[in-house]
Design an enzyme around this catalytic site. Structure first.
Site, PDB file in Angstrom:
ATOM      1  N   ASP A  93       0.789  -1.231   0.000  1.00  0.00           N
ATOM      2  CA  ASP A  93       0.000   0.000   0.000  1.00  0.00           C
ATOM      3  C   ASP A  93       0.822   1.283   0.000  1.00  0.00           C
ATOM      4  O   ASP A  93       0.397   2.307  -0.518  1.00  0.00           O
ATOM      5  CB  ASP A  93      -0.949   0.011   1.220  1.00  0.00           C
ATOM      6  CG  ASP A  93      -0.221  -0.245   2.533  1.00  0.00           C
ATOM      7  OD1 ASP A  93       1.018  -0.395   2.512  1.00  0.00           O
ATOM      8  OD2 ASP A  93      -0.887  -0.306   3.585  1.00  0.00           O
ATOM      9  N   HIS A  94       2.030   1.231   0.587  1.00  0.00           N
ATOM     10  CA  HIS A  94       2.772   2.477   0.789  1.00  0.00           C
ATOM     11  C   HIS A  94       3.547   2.949  -0.440  1.00  0.00           C
ATOM     12  O   HIS A  94       3.941   4.097  -0.514  1.00  0.00           O
ATOM     13  CB  HIS A  94       3.761   2.320   1.948  1.00  0.00           C
ATOM     14  CG  HIS A  94       3.132   2.459   3.295  1.00  0.00           C
ATOM     15  ND1 HIS A  94       2.165   1.603   3.752  1.00  0.00           N
ATOM     16  CD2 HIS A  94       3.327   3.363   4.284  1.00  0.00           C
ATOM     17  CE1 HIS A  94       1.804   1.977   4.969  1.00  0.00           C
ATOM     18  NE2 HIS A  94       2.495   3.040   5.315  1.00  0.00           N
ATOM     19  N   ASP A 132       3.325  -1.125  11.640  1.00  0.00           N
ATOM     20  CA  ASP A 132       2.851   0.187  11.235  1.00  0.00           C
ATOM     21  C   ASP A 132       2.171   0.792  12.456  1.00  0.00           C
ATOM     22  O   ASP A 132       1.454   0.093  13.176  1.00  0.00           O
ATOM     23  CB  ASP A 132       1.845   0.077  10.086  1.00  0.00           C
ATOM     24  CG  ASP A 132       1.546   1.442   9.508  1.00  0.00           C
ATOM     25  OD1 ASP A 132       2.146   1.788   8.479  1.00  0.00           O
ATOM     26  OD2 ASP A 132       0.721   2.165  10.102  1.00  0.00           O
TER      27      ASP A 132
END
Ligand code: MIC
Ligand code: SF4
Length: 755
Positions: A95-96, A160
């Site tokens: 996702d990042h 995270d």
């Protein structure tokens, strides 16, 4: 089926007896947090009553979740642990690394191409070790976890800091560095100082413009960025039960911004509805059988001051929407006072861009509430003044809101839908601006707003609010506008007002998706080969760090005395550097480049003690390293706040910094330092920070008798021969001292493996 029902059954099977044992041990009714923590102690520990904030305790979490930017380092470490498979269910989420530039489809294609090497690496490591893999475009880790894996009463760690999002569904979910994840995946216990407990009693019910986001914006204002340190925040009361599961997720998510270990809500009808709505009726049925253990005891909630270390009460019926910022998430303004604050502080009143979405606020409910404002721009014929982007949190939500017509609404008032990813939230945003030196304002529904975070520009003033407030501001284009009370002039010259936003918690037609983006691992991964090209600029296999030399450490130079806020974004910036997250040597070139040097108020300009010249921090440190000289970094309060990224600890370790000496640490960063065999020390007397001068050299004394609870000494040799000897504290327990001696926790696992 993605979730593991057997594992959940096992947790529920021991829940009752663990709660009973803990009630007996403590002699008190229990909070929900305690029930879950006691249920996840490693075997044999349940009958002990722990001192909150004092005792380190070993836990056995049920799951591990990793996002691509941190998973690389976590898995590079795991590969060295020598285990054939992960010991607990684990997932990786891409996702990042997706940059937001044009729009979802193009950006995703570009990302797949540019990050191919990293995605292939993550996919093959996942395949080999039995880890579930969520492909790029599947969504943001915390949203995907909430939709698929979070369950009431469970315990999860994630690489995270916004892992606590799953607290919205009653899970103790904690953000950690990759080394911690590596331990848990290797089947080792995970230790945490038994947390303090903050209770937040919610009364009343939200109405009108007020949303779940405003609850956490207010809590951040009360507790500040440090106020939750060492604590778990437990929400309860009729107000809590009235919030949707995803609204609860928003509140828990942004609890990271107050430094809380995690935040949690009890299991209730809203949680049940969400589980059923996301095709997990089996979990809801199971949870219903142990319901009384999935919430705090009634005595606790009746007299919370007796059982929590601190209690805050918020009446949702009176809650005003808030806007927080700029530059820090705890500067909280009720909307009625915000316009004045903007004028008085001379913040740019013109709003340039509004961004909604992110892991914090991209639920179906969020999108529908924002769309109900967006559609008014169309119906009432109002021109949209600012740019607008929307990042859906997952493909499940994106597909469903597209089907239900909401994306179209955003697009028709000028919005651009970005890929299901972090994008602008983590500086993965190719913002087009005519003049980056101009002071400018943006507003987001994200969680962090530190300087440079979204677009790398220190002149950007970023504010945080709910998606519906952001949408209203986008239409008005002016931060002195109050959407609750003010009118706007429409294209026909009439003055019109917004009606209150309306939202739908769960899609009436149910969620839908074509390809959620999940890839299951191989049944037998032993044949899968993981390749890392030795010439790669993005991936680098790790070399073990050297063990402690066995003596006091002397002759250290001062690398930098950082002034004021020094978050992980200052220590190891994200944005353009994300591409080096799997290559320790390359990413080390960003070490502390955002930190402000106390002696000249400049970023990335420090005095090299060997040459007397000023230069960038990483180059200066590389020079010390090349000359075999160690150094120390000095910092202020809450050093390392923000992200879980362990690069902020590994880079100094790799480049030869020996100790970080600060007034106070943020939790995850402090643990990350310990894990990597660094010395994380705090001034016994915070005023001693002032004794540190630019040309000082340091000795760290007392290491041969390094012991829990016993201060060490630092001798500061000033230029000209004067010295100061100061006491410095540490929080290392016996195990962590062993990590230090071994040169890092991984060296211990590795040695056990080879023993
Ligand atoms: C963030 O929000 O800062 C991040 C990017 O998600 C980080 C993790 C990272 O640095 O990779 C976090 O919050 O832990
Ligand atoms: Fe991604 Fe932003 Fe959430 Fe971090 S806070 S996980 S960068 S969306």
């Amino acid at each position: 089926m993605a979730f593991d029902l057997d594992m959940i059954k096992k947790v529920y099977a021991r829940l009752g007896s663990r709660v009973e044992a803990a009630r007996n041990a403590t002699g008190k009714p229990l909070t929900l947090t305690e029930k879950i923590l006691y249920t996840h102690l490693t075997e044999g520990d349940a009958a002990h009553a722990y001192k909150r904030g004092v005792d380190y305790v070993d836990f056995a979490p049920d799951r591990v979740a990793m996002q691509d930017a941190t998973a690389q380092m976590a898995l590079l470490q795991f590969m060295q642990a020598g285990r054939p498979q992960v010991a607990v269910p684990s997932t990786v989420h891409c996702d990042h690394l997706i940059q937001a530039k044009i729009g979802a489809d193009t950006d995703l294609t570009t990302a797949k191409d540019q990050n191919k090497e990293v995605y292939d690496f993550l996919a093959s490591v996942s395949d080999k070790y039995g880890i579930g893999f969520w492909k790029p475009g599947a969504g943001i880790i915390h949203q995907v976890v909430l939709e698929n894996y979070a369950f009431p009463g469970g315990m999860m760690i994630g690489t995270d800091s916004h892992t606590p999002n799953a607290g919205g569904l009653g899970m103790v979910a904690i953000g950690v560095g990759g080394a911690d994840a590596c331990d848990v995946m290797a089947g080792l216990p995970w230790e945490l100082k038994f947390p303090k407990l903050i209770g937040v009693k919610l009364t009343g019910k939200l109405s009108g413009w007020a949303s779940a986001k405003d609850v956490i914006l207010v809590v951040a204002g009360i507790l500040t960025v440090k106020g939750g340190t060492g604590a778990i925040v437990e929400y309860f009361g009729e107000g809590a039960r009235s919030l949707s599961a995803t609204g609860k997720g928003t509140i828990c998510n942004m609890g990271a911004e107050i430094g809380a270990t995690t935040s949690i809500f009890g299991y209730d009808e809203k949680s049940e509805a969400y589980l059923r709505g996301t095709e997990r009726a089996e979990i809801a049925d199971l949870a219903n059988t142990v319901k009384e253990h999935l919430t705090g005891d009634p005595e606790v909630y009746a007299n919370p001051e007796l059982y929590f270390d601190q209690v805050i009460e918020i009446n949702l019926s009176e809650l005003e929407p808030h806007v927080n910022g700029p530059f820090t998430p705890d500067l909280a303004w009720p909307i009625s006072k915000f316009a004045n604050a903007v004028k008085e502080n001379n913040w740019p009143t013109k709003l340039e861009v509004g961004l909604i979405g992110s892991c914090t606020n991209s639920s179906y409910e969020d999108i529908t509430r924002a769309a109900s404002i967006a559609s008014q721009a169309i119906e009432k014929n109002i021109k949209t003044e600012a740019e607008f982007t929307i990042t859906p949190g997952s493909e499940l939500v994106r597909y469903t809101v597209e089907r239900d017509g909401y994306l179209k609404t955003f697009e028709s008032m000028g919005g651009v839908v970005l890929a299901n990813a972090c994008g602008p939230c983590i500086g993965q945003w190719a913002r087009h601006t005519d003049d980056p030196t101009r002071k400018n304002s943006i507003i987001t529904s994200f969680n962090r707003n530190f300087a440079k975070r979204q677009d790398g520009n220190p002149n950007t003033h970023a504010f945080v609010a709910s998606p519906e407030i952001v949408t209203a501001f986008v239409i008005a284009g002016d931060l002195t506008f109050n959407p609750l009370t003010d009118s706007l002039k429409n294209k026909d010259g009439q003055f019109v007002k917004f009606d209150e936003p309306l939202g739908i918690e769960l899609p009436v037609k149910g969620f839908a998706v074509e390809d959620a983006g999940y890839q299951a691992p191989a049944e037998d991964g032993s044949k899968v080969e993981v390749k890392v090209d030795p010439k790669s600029t993005r991936l680098q296999l790790l070399d073990p760090f050297t063990p402690w030399e066995g003596t006091d450490i002397t002759g250290l130079k001062l690398l930098i005395k950082a002034k004021g806020k020094c978050t992980t974004d200052h220590i190891s910036m994200a944005g353009p550097w994300l591409k080096f997250r799997g290559h320790l040597d390359n990413i080390s070139n960003n070490m502390l480049i955002g930190a402000i040097n106390y002696f000249n108020d400049k970023a990335d300009t420090v005095k090299n003690a060997l040459t007397g010249k000023y230069g960038p921090v990483p180059a200066t440190q590389r020079d010390y390293k090349a000359n075999g000289i160690g150094s120390i970094v000095v910092g202020d309060e809450n050093y390392g706040e923000g992200s879980s990224r362990e690069h902020a600890a590994m880079e100094p370790r790799h480049l030869g910094v020996r100790a970080i000496l600060v007034k106070s640490f943020a939790r995850i960063h402090e643990t990350n330092l310990k894990k990597q065999g660094m010395l994380g020390l705090t001034f016994a007397n915070p005023a001693d920070y002032d004794k540190i001068l630019e040309d000082d050299t340091f000795d760290i004394i007392g290491l041969q008798s390094f012991a829990p609870g016993k201060p060490l000494q630092v001798v500061i040799h000033h230029k000209g021969g004067l010295t100061d000897t100061i006491d410095v504290n540490h929080t290392y327990n016996a195990q962590q001292i062993e990590w230090f001696k071994a040169g890092g926790a991984l060296n211990i696992i590795r040695n056990q493996q080879h023993a």
